[in-house]
Design a protein around this motif. Structure first.
Motif, PDB file in Angstrom:
ATOM      1  N   GLY A  95       6.788 -26.854 -42.486  1.00  0.00           N
ATOM      2  CA  GLY A  95       7.393 -25.854 -43.235  1.00  0.00           C
ATOM      3  C   GLY A  95       8.016 -24.526 -42.989  1.00  0.00           C
ATOM      4  N   GLN A  97      10.663 -23.793 -41.052  1.00  0.00           N
ATOM      5  CA  GLN A  97      12.272 -23.899 -41.197  1.00  0.00           C
ATOM      6  C   GLN A  97      12.465 -23.507 -42.633  1.00  0.00           C
ATOM      7  OE1 GLN A  97      14.702 -23.707 -39.576  1.00  0.00           O
ATOM      8  NE2 GLN A  97      16.651 -24.628 -40.540  1.00  0.00           N
ATOM      9  N   ALA A  98      11.889 -24.114 -43.706  1.00  0.00           N
ATOM     10  CA  ALA A  98      11.950 -23.842 -45.002  1.00  0.00           C
ATOM     11  C   ALA A  98      11.526 -22.563 -45.384  1.00  0.00           C
ATOM     12  CB  ALA A  98      11.413 -24.900 -45.935  1.00  0.00           C
ATOM     13  N   SER A 101      14.230 -19.824 -44.003  1.00  0.00           N
ATOM     14  CA  SER A 101      15.274 -20.064 -44.776  1.00  0.00           C
ATOM     15  C   SER A 101      15.481 -19.239 -46.063  1.00  0.00           C
ATOM     16  CB  SER A 101      15.860 -21.591 -44.817  1.00  0.00           C
ATOM     17  OG  SER A 101      14.811 -22.064 -45.934  1.00  0.00           O
ATOM     18  N   THR A 102      14.371 -18.861 -46.595  1.00  0.00           N
ATOM     19  CA  THR A 102      14.389 -18.116 -47.849  1.00  0.00           C
ATOM     20  C   THR A 102      14.293 -16.597 -47.731  1.00  0.00           C
ATOM     21  OG1 THR A 102      11.906 -17.914 -47.907  1.00  0.00           O
ATOM     22  CG2 THR A 102      12.892 -19.981 -48.688  1.00  0.00           C
ATOM     23  N   SER A 206       3.168 -25.136 -45.320  1.00  0.00           N
ATOM     24  CA  SER A 206       3.264 -25.586 -46.515  1.00  0.00           C
ATOM     25  C   SER A 206       3.005 -25.139 -47.854  1.00  0.00           C
ATOM     26  CB  SER A 206       2.238 -27.273 -46.293  1.00  0.00           C
ATOM     27  OG  SER A 206       2.750 -27.790 -45.140  1.00  0.00           O
ATOM     28  N   HIS A 209       4.792 -19.105 -49.531  1.00  0.00           N
ATOM     29  CA  HIS A 209       6.137 -18.759 -49.976  1.00  0.00           C
ATOM     30  C   HIS A 209       6.424 -17.381 -50.182  1.00  0.00           C
ATOM     31  CE1 HIS A 209       3.635 -19.151 -53.525  1.00  0.00           C
ATOM     32  NE2 HIS A 209       4.445 -18.289 -54.219  1.00  0.00           N
TER      33      HIS A 209
END
Length: 225
Positions: A95, A97-98, A101-102, A206, A209
């Motif tokens: 998780g 990298q994701a 990236s935000t 995971s 956010h």
């Protein structure tokens, strides 16, 4: 993001500062292979000290071993070269990298105890692109747990460390974040044993956010603990 899933009581942050090894990527297998081979030259069982090498500069780990007749700077350089050669098993934390990236490019940094050449090599091996601000062992006079590394990263982004959020995994780094006045999140993906800490703790990214508010500030949320 709803108030219920916002961490730190919905507090927002100017930027997020990440440790690298154990926080954004796992290099524990490669690092321990290299240190084990190095220690064997001096008749030292690496198992007696490997738990302490993570999160601090190699030169500081070598000094703590108090090996007679060696130059810690020279030995740390040898270890670095060996670590650059051995990146087998280096991979991104799930998780990571994701998650990064935000984030806006000017709102996050990496703060690592690794030398720059090794940091670049491991990030590439893990498939992670370095941010515009990357603080490494060469950039600071004292390594973690000294807070200077996080303070420098925050300044280079245009903020103060106490207005940033720190992601860490190791005791030395957590103490550096605390000393810088920053709230800390602990990632435990590479931990072999439970860590007692008052900070929010997650295995990986995971369930995490980040939300960018209209004013550009960041809020951290979690789907579940």
């Amino acid at each position: 993001m709803t108030q219920s899933d916002a961490l730190f009581d919905g507090r927002s942050f100017a930027a997020i500062l990440f440790d690298m090894d154990g926080t954004l990527l796992s290099s524990i297998e490669a690092a321990e292979r290299v240190w084990t081979r190095w220690a064997a030259q001096f008749g030292i069982d690496a198992r007696t000290f490997l738990h302490g090498i993570h999160g601090q500069r190699a030169v500081d780990s070598v000094r703590q071993l108090n090996i007679p007749g060696i130059d810690p700077v020279v030995e740390a350089h040898k270890i670095m070269l060996a670590e650059i050669e051995d990146v087998e098993g280096v991979r991104a934390i799930p998780g990571a990298q994701a998650f990064v990236s935000t984030l806006p490019k000017d709102r996050w940094a990496i703060v690592t105890s690794a030398p720059r050449a090794l940091a670049d090599r491991r990030l590439a091996a893990a498939g992670l692109s370095p941010p515009s601000v990357l603080i490494t062992a060469e950039d600071i006079p004292k390594g973690k747990p000294d807070p200077a590394c996080y303070q420098l990263a925050a300044r280079q982004l245009g903020w103060t460390a106490d207005d940033c959020l720190v992601f860490e995994d190791a005791a030395a780094g957590i103490r550096a974040g605390e000393a810088a006045g920053a709230p800390v999140v602990v990632i435990t993906a590479t931990h072999q044993h439970p860590m007692q800490t008052p900070h929010p703790t997650y295995v990986d990214y995971s369930g995490l956010h980040a939300t960018v508010r209209p004013d550009g500030r960041l809020q951290l949320g979690s789907a579940s603990r």
